[in-house]
Design a protein around this motif. Sequence first.
Motif, short mmCIF file in Angstrom:
data_model
loop_
_atom_site.label_atom_id
_atom_site.label_comp_id
_atom_site.label_asym_id
_atom_site.label_seq_id
_atom_site.Cartn_x
_atom_site.Cartn_y
_atom_site.Cartn_z
N SER A 12 0.83 -1.20 0.00
CA SER A 12 0.00 0.00 0.00
C SER A 12 0.87 1.26 0.00
O SER A 12 1.87 1.36 0.72
CB SER A 12 -0.92 0.00 1.22
OG SER A 12 -1.67 1.21 1.26
N ALA A 13 0.46 2.23 -0.81
CA ALA A 13 1.18 3.51 -0.86
C ALA A 13 0.63 4.50 0.17
O ALA A 13 1.22 5.55 0.41
CB ALA A 13 1.08 4.11 -2.25
N ASP A 14 -0.50 4.15 0.77
CA ASP A 14 -1.14 5.03 1.76
C ASP A 14 -0.57 4.69 3.15
O ASP A 14 -0.93 3.68 3.76
CB ASP A 14 -2.65 4.80 1.74
CG ASP A 14 -3.39 5.80 2.63
OD1 ASP A 14 -2.71 6.52 3.40
OD2 ASP A 14 -4.63 5.84 2.58
N LEU A 15 0.33 5.54 3.65
CA LEU A 15 0.96 5.27 4.92
C LEU A 15 -0.03 5.32 6.08
O LEU A 15 0.15 4.64 7.09
CB LEU A 15 2.10 6.26 5.17
CG LEU A 15 3.29 6.18 4.21
CD1 LEU A 15 4.37 7.19 4.61
CD2 LEU A 15 3.88 4.77 4.18
N GLN A 57 12.97 1.91 3.65
CA GLN A 57 12.48 2.97 2.77
C GLN A 57 12.40 4.29 3.53
O GLN A 57 11.68 4.40 4.51
CB GLN A 57 11.09 2.61 2.23
CG GLN A 57 11.06 1.35 1.37
CD GLN A 57 9.64 0.90 1.06
OE1 GLN A 57 8.66 1.53 1.49
NE2 GLN A 57 9.52 -0.18 0.29
N GLU A 58 13.16 5.26 3.10
CA GLU A 58 13.12 6.57 3.75
C GLU A 58 11.74 7.21 3.62
O GLU A 58 11.31 7.98 4.48
CB GLU A 58 14.19 7.49 3.16
CG GLU A 58 15.61 7.03 3.39
CD GLU A 58 15.96 6.96 4.87
OE1 GLU A 58 15.38 7.73 5.66
OE2 GLU A 58 16.80 6.11 5.24
N SER A 59 11.05 6.88 2.55
CA SER A 59 9.72 7.47 2.33
C SER A 59 8.71 6.98 3.38
O SER A 59 7.65 7.59 3.56
CB SER A 59 9.22 7.12 0.93
OG SER A 59 9.16 5.71 0.76
N SER A 60 9.00 5.86 4.04
CA SER A 60 8.09 5.31 5.05
C SER A 60 8.52 5.66 6.47
O SER A 60 8.07 5.04 7.43
CB SER A 60 8.01 3.78 4.91
OG SER A 60 7.55 3.40 3.64
#
Length: 552
Positions: A12-15, A57-60
């Motif tokens: 999922s891209a929705d954190l 993942q830095e984005s997470s």
Amino acid sequence: MNDEEIEIISSSADLNEVGKVLKDFLKNNENVFTFPLLYEENRRVILWTALFQRLQQESSEKIHDLCLAVIRILSRDKTELDSLVCEKWITTLIERGGLYNFVSVEDETNSPLDMPNKEIVVEALKCLCNIAFNSEVARALCAHTSIDQALIGRLRVYKDIPFKEEVMLYDMKLLFILTALRQDIKKKIKDVLHGMDYLISGLNELLLEATLPETEANASACAIDEQSHYLLQDSHQGIACEILKTQFNLIIHSGSDEPVDEEEEAMYLKLMPVLAALLCAQATSEAKLMELHINIANLLTSVPPMFYSYLTPELTVGEVCQHEFEGRNMDALEALVQLLHHRLESTAGTKNQYEDLSPILTVMVKSARGCRAQRKWLRGRVLPPLRDVSRPPERGRTTRNQLCRLLTTPVTAVRDLVAEFLFVLCKEKVGRMVKYTGFGNAAGHLAQKGLLGGGRGAQYSSSSDDSDTEEYLEAAPHIDPVVGCTRPPRADPFEGMTEEQKEYEAMKLVNLFDRMVSEGVVKPARVGPDGRPQPIEHVMEFREHVPNRPQS
């Protein structure tokens, strides 16, 4: 956790959606330690992989703390954990724990670098503790990644790191686990990284932070002793306990009888004053204080007796303390006496006598043997001059009473330690031992030492500091030495019998004794030349050698 939730975590891209799934899992499994549903259809591997991918993942980063919290919960289940962990995952946790900033302890210019936020660091360290405790493979990977060097490096700059109390608590927990379960890590920390020196410095830092100004100490009289300079808050007490447990791991195999080299001597000379200061410190509750003292006692069991005198240093001019004896500060030793009394009270009638009592009893024996002033102080606290001798020595709640009860415990290791402690306090004099414990309680220990015929220790001075009270001297002629107390007058059982009746009762006793001997119920013995009991074949052998009278 079902397949749909695992899929959300994985892709999922929705954190926010991922975070909700993770929070629900944490809420529902806060006290769960096994996850059998995850064993099916490879769910466990998929879930762990998804969580570590998020961590990488830095984005997470927004949900890194939640991912780590879930890993912490999952790592409680040790089922097939060895086949699950890998080096990449261990290094990820080490990185998230901020340990890679402290790999080089030799670099004098090294300073604490920016670390992730507190929640991420603490959760990563908790994960490492769980995984290292439950997985031998994980411990081997930790050794390969030089995590021991990083932990010592961070300890070295303890006072400068951010949110140090939370970080250092779990750093020390992890260090304790690794030194307890990996011999190569323990050896490296002790011999290569000089870990004992840094651990001692860490204890010093805790004491410095716990120092109270004089005015604050006076204002806190309800929570801290007037003479105490330290009050350890719960966070400092927890760190100190973990450091003490790690130090115990590092020196446990040193052996008190082995020679001490110059480096070890210097280490003990730095360690003992710190332990003395910790014994004099106060905590926020009695339970916390006893936990601290128990860990100190455990560590002292591995310290050679020659260094015990540093627990009770000589007082300097103008120095005051709560307990003074022969010009020495006895506050630390008094704390150990209180610990002994507490352990005797808490273990009465339980099955954990050996685990609970053997460390503090070992410390008491080594203290009494290693320092004359400490032996005399302990004797005054444990075996004060006798006054009331109307009750057996094992009856009552004093420290002497409780120790005498343990002289007949079936736990032989505890029984022997108690007997040795009391024997040393009595300067290894048989008569004095019998006086304080009764011959019945002391017989087993005296038989082991070959002293049933009397005797005394030769390594003590001839001068006696024994002082019999007027009450004891008055009652002494009426004391039964077997039970160690006076007995009320008894009626003569032969009163009113004729000579024929007396002879008949005597022959009944002889026949009963003969039957017990012939059937092997009892075996008569006498005291041999070595002071130990020796079996005899016939009762007439008693007449051949008359045993020596006990000496005092």
